[in-house]
Every structure is written in structure tokens, then in C-alpha cells.
Design an enzyme around this catalytic site. Structure first.
Site, PDB file in Angstrom:
ATOM      1  CD  GLU A 247      53.819  28.289 -75.141  1.00  0.00           C
ATOM      2  OE1 GLU A 247      54.388  28.992 -75.995  1.00  0.00           O
ATOM      3  OE2 GLU A 247      54.400  27.423 -74.474  1.00  0.00           O
ATOM      4  CE  LYS A 249      51.877  33.058 -84.780  1.00  0.00           C
ATOM      5  NZ  LYS A 249      52.662  34.211 -85.177  1.00  0.00           N
ATOM      6  NE  ARG A 254      61.334  30.609 -83.172  1.00  0.00           N
ATOM      7  CZ  ARG A 254      60.593  29.539 -83.445  1.00  0.00           C
ATOM      8  NH1 ARG A 254      59.631  29.610 -84.329  1.00  0.00           N
ATOM      9  NH2 ARG A 254      60.801  28.407 -82.818  1.00  0.00           N
ATOM     10  NE  ARG A 269      60.096  32.758 -88.949  1.00  0.00           N
ATOM     11  CZ  ARG A 269      60.173  31.793 -89.840  1.00  0.00           C
ATOM     12  NH1 ARG A 269      61.283  31.596 -90.503  1.00  0.00           N
ATOM     13  NH2 ARG A 269      59.145  31.019 -90.071  1.00  0.00           N
ATOM     14  CD  GLU A 299      57.572  36.590 -81.636  1.00  0.00           C
ATOM     15  OE1 GLU A 299      58.234  35.541 -81.738  1.00  0.00           O
ATOM     16  OE2 GLU A 299      57.025  37.148 -82.597  1.00  0.00           O
ATOM     17  CG  PHE A 339      58.212  30.648 -77.344  1.00  0.00           C
ATOM     18  CD1 PHE A 339      58.699  29.618 -78.126  1.00  0.00           C
ATOM     19  CD2 PHE A 339      58.319  31.957 -77.813  1.00  0.00           C
ATOM     20  CE1 PHE A 339      59.270  29.878 -79.358  1.00  0.00           C
ATOM     21  CE2 PHE A 339      58.896  32.231 -79.049  1.00  0.00           C
ATOM     22  CZ  PHE A 339      59.374  31.182 -79.822  1.00  0.00           C
ATOM     23  NE  ARG A 416      55.627  26.541 -92.089  1.00  0.00           N
ATOM     24  CZ  ARG A 416      55.657  27.691 -91.432  1.00  0.00           C
ATOM     25  NH1 ARG A 416      54.851  27.875 -90.407  1.00  0.00           N
ATOM     26  NH2 ARG A 416      56.491  28.632 -91.775  1.00  0.00           N
ATOM     27  CE  LYS A 422      51.164  30.129 -88.948  1.00  0.00           C
ATOM     28  NZ  LYS A 422      52.052  31.089 -89.577  1.00  0.00           N
TER      29      LYS A 422
HETATM   30  P1  ATP Z   1      54.094  34.278 -88.772  1.00  0.00           P
HETATM   31  O1  ATP Z   1      54.408  34.904 -90.092  1.00  0.00           O
HETATM   32  O2  ATP Z   1      52.640  33.996 -88.574  1.00  0.00           O
HETATM   33  O3  ATP Z   1      54.745  34.909 -87.604  1.00  0.00           O
HETATM   34  P2  ATP Z   1      56.071  32.312 -89.104  1.00  0.00           P
HETATM   35  O4  ATP Z   1      56.069  31.592 -90.395  1.00  0.00           O
HETATM   36  O5  ATP Z   1      57.086  33.345 -88.871  1.00  0.00           O
HETATM   37  O6  ATP Z   1      54.615  32.855 -88.870  1.00  0.00           O
HETATM   38  P3  ATP Z   1      55.080  30.224 -87.534  1.00  0.00           P
HETATM   39  O7  ATP Z   1      55.735  28.965 -87.221  1.00  0.00           O
HETATM   40  O8  ATP Z   1      54.001  30.121 -88.502  1.00  0.00           O
HETATM   41  O9  ATP Z   1      56.202  31.257 -87.974  1.00  0.00           O
HETATM   42  O10 ATP Z   1      54.505  30.870 -86.243  1.00  0.00           O
HETATM   43  C1  ATP Z   1      55.272  30.811 -85.106  1.00  0.00           C
HETATM   44  C2  ATP Z   1      55.904  32.144 -84.856  1.00  0.00           C
HETATM   45  O11 ATP Z   1      55.167  32.845 -83.889  1.00  0.00           O
HETATM   46  C3  ATP Z   1      57.245  31.944 -84.258  1.00  0.00           C
HETATM   47  O12 ATP Z   1      58.236  31.926 -85.265  1.00  0.00           O
HETATM   48  C4  ATP Z   1      57.417  33.071 -83.278  1.00  0.00           C
HETATM   49  O13 ATP Z   1      58.085  34.145 -83.895  1.00  0.00           O
HETATM   50  C5  ATP Z   1      56.019  33.530 -82.987  1.00  0.00           C
HETATM   51  N1  ATP Z   1      55.552  33.264 -81.611  1.00  0.00           N
HETATM   52  C6  ATP Z   1      54.911  34.157 -80.824  1.00  0.00           C
HETATM   53  N2  ATP Z   1      54.576  33.622 -79.660  1.00  0.00           N
HETATM   54  C7  ATP Z   1      54.992  32.336 -79.667  1.00  0.00           C
HETATM   55  C8  ATP Z   1      54.906  31.252 -78.744  1.00  0.00           C
HETATM   56  N3  ATP Z   1      54.299  31.380 -77.558  1.00  0.00           N
HETATM   57  N4  ATP Z   1      55.454  30.072 -79.113  1.00  0.00           N
HETATM   58  C9  ATP Z   1      56.048  29.918 -80.308  1.00  0.00           C
HETATM   59  N5  ATP Z   1      56.150  30.907 -81.216  1.00  0.00           N
HETATM   60  C10 ATP Z   1      55.631  32.107 -80.917  1.00  0.00           C
END
Ligand code: ATP
Length: 589
Positions: A247, A249, A254, A269, A299, A339, A416, A422
Site C-alpha cells: 500500500e 505510505k 494517522r 495516533r 492517514e 487503510f 510493532r 514499511k
Molecule cells: P513513521 O514515523 O515512519 O510515520 P510511525 O512510527 O509513526 O512511523 P509506523 O508503524 O512505523 O508508524 O508506520 C506506519 C505509519 O504510517 C502509520 O502509523 C500511519 O500513520 C502511516 N501510514 C501511511 N499510509 C499507511 C498505510 N497505507 N497503512 C498503514 N499505515 C500508513
């Protein structure tokens, strides 16, 4: 149950810097608590009277609480204020002043205190201030000095005991689930309902089986599922069994949208209610969501009002504000890319596999220009995944999220795991990925930086022991403005000894309760004799540290300290870098 019992436990909690001792004190307290009261005692140990998402704030301003103290102690307000300036804590002041009246026995019960706190929180409209002040004064008049210390701190939102949610879960497991080793079901329940009091109550009423049976429910935010990271399509596909749903990103914020009783509520979040900030997103979902009861994840991204193209994250941040929301919504409109669906027509979907949830999501959302589903593709080869990644970046995304399509690819709230991986642009260009680290201490600055901090001591989170382990000192990357604000920003979390959940070999000039999360980049991860991340894991007497760390300028206010980069993630980054170095060495050799 007498409130004195609680105050004594608070005092013991406050005095310890050992986490196991925290759990022991809590377990003793919970064991003695009558079952019908446990929910309330759990909230009170968190310094609250309801779970965060309920938005119930006792939060009486210190200025007003000072008036209650004066009233209860029969002291002049000036005297309270001048003592407050000297002691820096109104709880201590109340304790001192009440002690002057001589010792007395208290008959305050936990139930009474809780009722008063609720009344203080709920008072609104004309006369509310007077009502709050006199309600607190009434409690204080009947309290012992020690009780007064904690009543005041609770009411002003400053009861900082250093107790994390995980310690409360540990203590509950210890008393009611046969030991700390059985914490897992409690943790899962907490992850899906975000309400420790509810978990505790369910546990004492129906045992572990009742807790295991808990389901997600609209209105209760669910701790988000998170992704691991990998640097190549080969590694990702290998990890996910040769096939995955890739998907886009999106680079925004979030959001978890809950729909119930005809209303849409948005959670961030870190599970804060952010509904007010995004009236446009609420409207999109009011019209676009079919089920009457639902939990959906998306998102939120800033979009160009003319072209509809995605705008960078920094623009979206301008929507984080208290005032001028309508005007900001016109200037910086947002779009939603959905998502996941955690609750829909079929009820709780979190135990269903990804593909089922994706299909349910497609049925649930009436898409439009600004309400879309995350672009996705089922990929089975490295070439396909690479091409999809390039397309995502070309379309303004950060990279891709690769999701497992296995039968057991459930929604893992708060975890996690390797079901989501990712893959970002930075990993390819050899730029380091950013880390989110928690401030636990600071060193005073000299010269140009005198009066503020020269460096911050930052830590990663170790969920297995609910502990923050230091990873580096970060002093660069701060603008003059950041520096000027740092002491002010960090002061609320300052404590006079190492907080029990912090593992550090360094002794900074000031300690902080883990609260503020910073985004940091660095050159590489190395072995270190001073930092405690992964201590002794590779080599006795050494942990891991980040070399040349730099603050990116981004405060991760959207993350709780427990959402920071974990020790395990750092360990994996370190291992992968070592393997890469070995591979390059082999090739060159
Ligand atoms: P980052 O700082 O890289 O955004 P994070 O620690 O906030 O990472 P991660 O679990 O590492 O969170 O990365 C997932 C994040 O990416 C999600 O919390 C969401 O905000 C974002 N995101 C964007 N597109 C998507 C998607 N298609 N599916 C899930 N999460 C997505």
C-alpha cells in the site's frame, strides 16, 4: 477503603527508583482494594478519574487550587503564594500548612474523594469556579497533611508517580491473573479498549476469561498496529512468504475514526480526541461511511485546494491548532486515505485477516475526491514491488507499507510486528531513517547556551521491561528558538532523582520523567560503554549508542513515550548494518 491507604502507597511509589518495587507496592494496594472500588483506584493511581479518551479533565488551575489551600488551612493567600514560589509545588505547600494545624486522623474514603473529584471536573457554567474551589477546600479541611499533598497534586494534574501503564498491568496480573507471566491477555485487552480501569474491573468480575473475551467497541480508541522496517524488496518478500499487499505510505497524520450514535469522533495516533481539529474530515466520514457503527483507520493528508495534489506533512501540522480552525480548514484542506477497518457491519474485525478487512473496508466507504482508499496492489515479485514503490514515491508518498496476506494476519493492536513492514525512500538513498527518542535528562549549556541546555539525554523504549534505556546525548539540530523554549517545555516533567523507569549510567544535571519525544537522525549505531540500549547483548559491559545525533526539528507530539523507537528496533538496525558491512567486505575482499 480509606484514602489514607492510597496516600501511603503514593508516598512509597514516589520514593522508589526501582521498577520492581513499583509493581510490588501497586500489587499490595490492588490486593487490598475491595473489588467494586478497583476501577476507581486504578484511575487514581494514574492521576485521573477516567480514561484519557473520555476527555474528563479535573485540571484545576494552580492559582485556583491555591485559594482552596488558603481557605482550608486558614492561611492568607499571600502566604500560600509566597510558599509556593519557594517550594515550587502546591501539594507540598498544602501539606506544610495543614501540618501547622496539628496532626489529626482522617476519615476520608476513596469513594468520597472520587465523588468530589468528579464534581470538580464536571462543574461548569456560572459559579463553577467558586464551586470547584470550595469543593477542594472541603476535602482538604478533612484531610491529613499527607493526603492533602496528593489531593492537590491530583486536582492540578501533577501527580507524577513514575507509574507506567505496563506497571499497573503487571501489578493486576500479579494479584488477579496468577502472576506477571500472565500479563499478555490483560495487555491485549488494554490495547483494544485503552481503559485500564475497565480492564481491571472486567478482570475482578469475570477473571482472565472475561478479559480474553473483550472486543473492540466504537468510542474506545484502539492502540494502533505498527510496522517494522526493512530496506529492500527482497527482504520484505522473503519475510512475508513471497507475496504481500503493498500500500502507498502517505505522509500525514494517522487518524482513527469512530462512528457511533450518529457521531464521528477522531482519535490521534496517541489516542487523543482530535475531532475538533478536523471538522472537514468529520464531514467527509459522516457522508462517506456506510456502517452506523464503525472504527476506521486512515492517514489524513494535506491536499492542494486547486490541484488536489498531496502536500507535505509540515503543511498538515498547521492544522494542529486551538483557534481559527475553520479558516485553517479552508486554507489547508485535507483528504483521507483509508487503510483499515477494525469494526464494521460484522462487529469486531480485528481477529480477521487483512484481506477480509480490506474487503470490508471497500464495502464500508463511499469514496470521493477527498475520501479515498489507500492505493494498493497484491505483489508477488521483487520487480513488481520495486515498480510499485517507485510509483508511490512519484505520487508524493514516503514509500510503501507491505502487509501480510496470510490467514493469521490479524490486526495486532499496539504491536510493532512483522505483519506490516514499511519501506521508505530514505532507506534506499542511504540516508538514515529517523528515530523517535524520549528525553530523560539534560546537561546545562555553557557559553552561548548558558541559561538553557547544552545537550539532552535521550532514550529508546524497552517494552519487555517497561523501561527507557539511554541511547545518546543530542545537542545539535536545535534552532535558537528551540533552545530558548526547551527549559520551559521540559520543566513540567523535571524530577529530583532518576525516574524508576529510566536505565542510565550517565548522571545528567537534570532528570525528566519520560514524556517528550524527539525525532533524531544519526550517522551510525556503535558499541558504547556509556549507553544502556541492548546492554551486554553483544559484548559484556557495552550497550549501543547513536553517533553524531541531530534533532530534525520535529517534536513527535503525536507519540507517547511508550511509542518511541524500541530497543529491539535499534538492535535490528544495528544487526542489519553489520551484515551489510560484512557483505560489502566479502565482495570487496
Ligand atoms: P513513521 O514515523 O515512519 O510515520 P510511525 O512510527 O509513526 O512511523 P509506523 O508503524 O512505523 O508508524 O508506520 C506506519 C505509519 O504510517 C502509520 O502509523 C500511519 O500513520 C502511516 N501510514 C501511511 N499510509 C499507511 C498505510 N497505507 N497503512 C498503514 N499505515 C500508513
Amino acid at each position: 477503603m480509606q484514602y489514607t491507604r492510597l496516600a501511603q502507597a503514593y508516598q512509597r511509589l514516589e520514593e522508589t527508583s526501582a521498577r520492581l518495587k513499583l509493581i510490588e507496592v501497586l500489587a499490595e494496594l490492588f490486593g487490598e482494594t475491595p473489588k467494586p472500588l478497583l476501577r476507581k483506584v486504578v484511575y487514581l493511581c494514574q492521576g485521573k478519574i477516567a480514561p484519557d479518551f473520555a476527555g474528563v479533565e479535573i485540571g484545576l488551575a494552580e492559582k485556583l487550587a491555591a485559594r482552596s489551600v488558603a481557605e482550608a488551612a486558614g492561611a492568607a493567600e499571600d502566604r500560600v503564594q509566597s510558599l509556593l514560589r519557594r517550594r515550587g509545588d502546591l501539594g507540598t505547600v498544602a501539606e506544610e500548612l495543614l501540618a501547622e494545624r496539628g496532626t489529626r486522623r482522617s476519615h476520608l474514603t476513596v469513594q468520597e474523594v472520587f465523588d468530589h473529584l468528579e464534581a470538580i471536573a464536571q462543574a461548569s457554567g456560572k459559579g463553577a469556579q467558586t464551586q470547584k474551589i470550595s469543593s477542594l477546600a472541603d476535602l482538604l479541611r478533612r484531610a491529613t497533611p499527607l493526603e492533602a499533598r496528593y489531593l492537590v497534586r491530583t486536582v492540578t494534574g501533577k501527580l507524577r508517580l513514575g507509574v507506567g501503564d505496563a506497571s499497573i498491568l503487571d501489578a493486576l496480573a500479579e494479584v488477579y491473573a496468577g502472576g506477571r507471566a500472565n500479563r499478555a491477555p490483560l495487555e491485549r485487552a488494554y490495547n483494544i479498549c485503552s481503559d485500564l480501569g475497565l480492564v481491571a474491573e472486567t478482570l475482578v468480575r469475570g477473571g482472565v476469561a472475561a478479559v480474553e473475551g473483550m472486543e473492540v467497541r466504537p468510542g474506545h480508541p484502539v492502540r494502533p498496529m505498527l510496522a517494522q522496517r526493512l530496506a529492500t524488496s527482497e527482504e520484505i518478500l522473503a519475510k512475508l512468504g513471497g507475496v504481500c499487499a503493498a500500500e502507498y505510505k502517505y505522509d500525514g497524520e494517522r487518524v482513527q475514526a469512530h462512528r457511533l450514535d450518529g457521531k464521528v469522533v477522531l482519535f490521534s495516533r496517541r489516542l487523543e480526541n482530535i475531532t475538533e481539529q478536523f471538522p472537514d474530515a468529520v464531514e467527509l466520514l459522516q457522508h462517506g461511511l456506510r456502517p452506523k457503527r464503525a472504527i476506521l483507520e486512515a492517514e489524513i493528508v494535506a491536499v492542494d485546494p486547486e490541484s488536489g495534489e498531496l502536500r507535505p506533512f509540515q503543511e498538515l501540522m498547521q492544522r494542529r491548532r486551538k483557534y481559527g480552525i475553520e479558516e485553517a480548514a479552508r486554507r489547508i484542506p485535507v483528504g483521507l486515505f483509508c487503510f483499515d477497518l477494525l469494526y464494521g457491519e460484522g462487529g469486531d474485525l480485528t481477529r480477521r485477516p487483512y484481506l477480509d478487512r480490506r474487503r470490508a473496508l471497500e464495502r464500508a466507504v463511499r469514496t470521493g475526491d477527498r475520501l479515498q482508499l489507500a492505493t494498493w496492489k497484491l505483489v508477488r515479485s521483487v520487480e513488481e514491488l520495486d515498480a510499485f514503490f517507485e510509483q508511490a514515491v512519484a505520487d508524493g508518498c514516503e514509500g510503501v507499507l507491505c502487509k501480510s496476506v496470510a490467514e493469521d494476519a490479524v490486526y495486532q493492536a499496539g504491536a510493532r510486528g512483522w505483519l506490516w513492514i514499511k519501506h521508505k525512500r530514505e532507506y534506499r538513498t542511504e540516508l538514515q531513517d529517523t528515530l523517535d527518542l524520549v528525553v530523560v535528562g539534560a546537561f546545562y549549556g555553557r557559553g552561548r547556551r548558558s541559561g538553557t541546555y547544552g545537550a539532552l539525554l535521550v532514550a529508546a523504549y524497552d517494552p519487555s521491561e517497561d523501561t527507557f534505556r539511554t541511547f545518546c546525548k543530542v545537542g545539535s539540530g536545535f534552532s535558537d528558538e528551540d533552545l530558548a523554549h526547551l527549559p520551559h517545555r521540559l520543566r513540567p516533567y523535571q524530577v529530583d532523582h532518576r525516574p524508576p523507569r529510566v536505565d542510565s549510567k550517565l548522571e545528567p544535571d537534570v532528570w525528566f520523567h519520560p514524556a517528550v519525544v524527539l525525532e533524531v537522525v544519526g550517522a551510525e549505531i556503535t558499541l558504547s560503554p556509556t549507553h544502556t540500549v541492548a546492554w551486554g547483548r553483544l559484548k559484556e559491559g557495552a550497550g549501543l549508542a547513536l553517533r553524531f545525533p541531530r534533532f530534525t526539528g520535529r517534536y513527535r507530539d503525536d507519540k507517547r513515550p511508550e511509542d518511541a523507537t524500541t530497543v529491539e528496533e535499534i538492535w535490528e538496525l544495528y544487526q542489519r548494518a553489520r551484515h551489510r558491512a560484512v557483505r560489502v567486505g566479502e565482495r570487496e575482499g
